[in-house]
Design an enzyme around this catalytic site. Structure first.
Site, PDB file in Angstrom:
ATOM      1  N   ASP A 125     -29.374  16.885  13.559  1.00 29.76           N
ATOM      2  CA  ASP A 125     -28.551  18.097  14.024  1.00 29.76           C
ATOM      3  C   ASP A 125     -26.765  17.509  14.566  1.00 29.76           C
ATOM      4  O   ASP A 125     -26.432  16.572  15.200  1.00 29.76           O
ATOM      5  CB  ASP A 125     -29.489  18.312  15.189  1.00 29.76           C
ATOM      6  N   GLY A 137     -33.122  15.738  25.597  1.00 29.44           N
ATOM      7  CA  GLY A 137     -34.355  14.872  24.726  1.00 29.44           C
ATOM      8  C   GLY A 137     -34.137  15.510  23.470  1.00 29.44           C
ATOM      9  O   GLY A 137     -34.278  14.222  22.637  1.00 29.44           O
ATOM     10  N   TYR A 138     -33.628  16.236  22.956  1.00 33.82           N
ATOM     11  CA  TYR A 138     -34.104  17.019  21.468  1.00 33.82           C
ATOM     12  C   TYR A 138     -32.680  16.261  21.025  1.00 33.82           C
ATOM     13  O   TYR A 138     -33.206  15.546  19.655  1.00 33.82           O
ATOM     14  CB  TYR A 138     -33.421  18.179  21.374  1.00 33.82           C
ATOM     15  N   ALA A 139     -31.329  16.267  21.535  1.00 36.52           N
ATOM     16  CA  ALA A 139     -29.971  15.733  20.743  1.00 36.52           C
ATOM     17  C   ALA A 139     -30.580  14.251  20.343  1.00 36.52           C
ATOM     18  O   ALA A 139     -30.800  13.328  19.597  1.00 36.52           O
ATOM     19  CB  ALA A 139     -29.667  15.878  21.922  1.00 36.52           C
TER      20      ALA A 139
END
Ligand SMILES: NC(=O)C1=CN([C@@H]2O[C@H](COP(=O)(O)OP(=O)(O)OC[C@H]3O[C@@H](n4cnc5c(N)ncnc54)[C@H](OP(=O)(O)O)[C@@H]3O)[C@@H](O)[C@H]2O)C=CC1
Ligand SMILES: Nc1nc2c(c(=O)[nH]1)N=C([C@H](O)[C@@H](O)CO)CN2
Length: 230
Positions: A125, A137-139
């Protein structure tokens, strides 16, 4: 030898479109997701139900591939969850975005190495290189996935090429409001929702490429140039 391409997270949206495109191009696709994939009904697609956050499910997939195929043309790590911040969600995203690709890459390296040319593609991403205050957290877990492109590219060269794709917007979540949609579109120089196309084009390029490994291909509509403090 028509060795399969493993696509993780192909039960919907981008992954499903990618799996169908590869199948229609003549590839055998093994599609691994938690849920049944009615949309992926194609003679070239083998559906494998697995929760890739669970080591046992991953091992069952690994064993299946070893017992049914002599090689593996590619692995495309697309499975993902875009979860809000919180410790439980961080652990889940770590398992899916980091532990699963790590485990599968290590365990399937022997099948990949039997090919004249094989590929591993990590779907990261563009926030993995700039962070995201709303999805920390996703990043972070996507950044780890991006980092593993470099390590596995070095480990598996020259027969297996390992590259990352870093999308910006592809497909908005269903059911979002128009305000969020407009705000999101305006974050990039190219103010439109592209769909799965840019990712599919990039996967096809990398599968055909003879001189790409350890690369990170950004497909974000120029988002990194918008509203710069110039
Ligand atoms: N959509 C966008 O605008 C953007 C997407 N991306 C990335 O592109 C990729 C595709 O995006 P998109 O199609 O929107 O993703 P979705 O969130 O719509 O779908 C993710 C896929 O992952 C699967 N999945 C989720 N959890 C698990 C699990 N535990 N085990 C196995 N499979 C799982 C889901 O299937 P199931 O639930 O059946 O398991 C689903 O098929 C993702 O990696 C995403 O991070 C990057 C930037 C922007
Ligand atoms: N697994 C997913 N990852 C991401 C999604 C998604 O729907 N599933 N969506 C986005 C957003 O579209 C973002 O790029 C723009 O708001 C990011 N990652």
């Amino acid at each position: 030898m028509n060795s399969p391409i493993l696509v993780t997270g192909a039960s919907q949206r981008v992954g499903l479109a990618l799996a169908l495109e590869l199948a229609q191009a003549g590839h055998t696709v093994v599609s691994a997701s938690r849920s049944a994939q009615p949309g992926a009904a194609h003679p070239n697609i083998v559906q494998f139900q697995a929760d890739l956050c669970q080591a046992a499910d991953r091992q069952a997939l690994i064993d299946y591939l070893h017992s049914h195929y002599d090689g593996l043309r590619a692995i495309i790590h697309n499975a993902s969850l875009w979860l809000d911040d919180g410790l439980d969600n961080l652990e889940t995203m770590f398992r899916l975005h980091v532990e699963a690709p790590y485990h599968l890459n290590l365990a399937l390296g022997d099948l990949l190495a039997r090919e004249e040319k094989a590929d591993i593609i990590h779907i990261c991403d563009e926030t993995s290189s700039r962070g995201s205050k709303s999805h920390i957290g996703y990043a972070a877990t996507k950044a780890a996935l991006q980092n593993m492109v470099l390590s596995f590219a070095e480990k598996y060269a020259p027969k297996v090429r390992v590259n990352g794709i870093l999308p910006g917007l592809l497909i908005l979540k269903e059911g979002g409001d128009e305000t969020y949609r407009q705000q999101t579109l305006k974050k990039a120089l190219l103010e439109f929702e592209p769909g799965a196309g840019p990712l599919i084009e990039t996967v096809k390029y990398l599968l055909a490429s003879q001189y790409s490994t350890g690369s990170q291909v950004v497909i974000n509509g120029g988002r990194h140039l918008k509203n710069r403090m110039t």
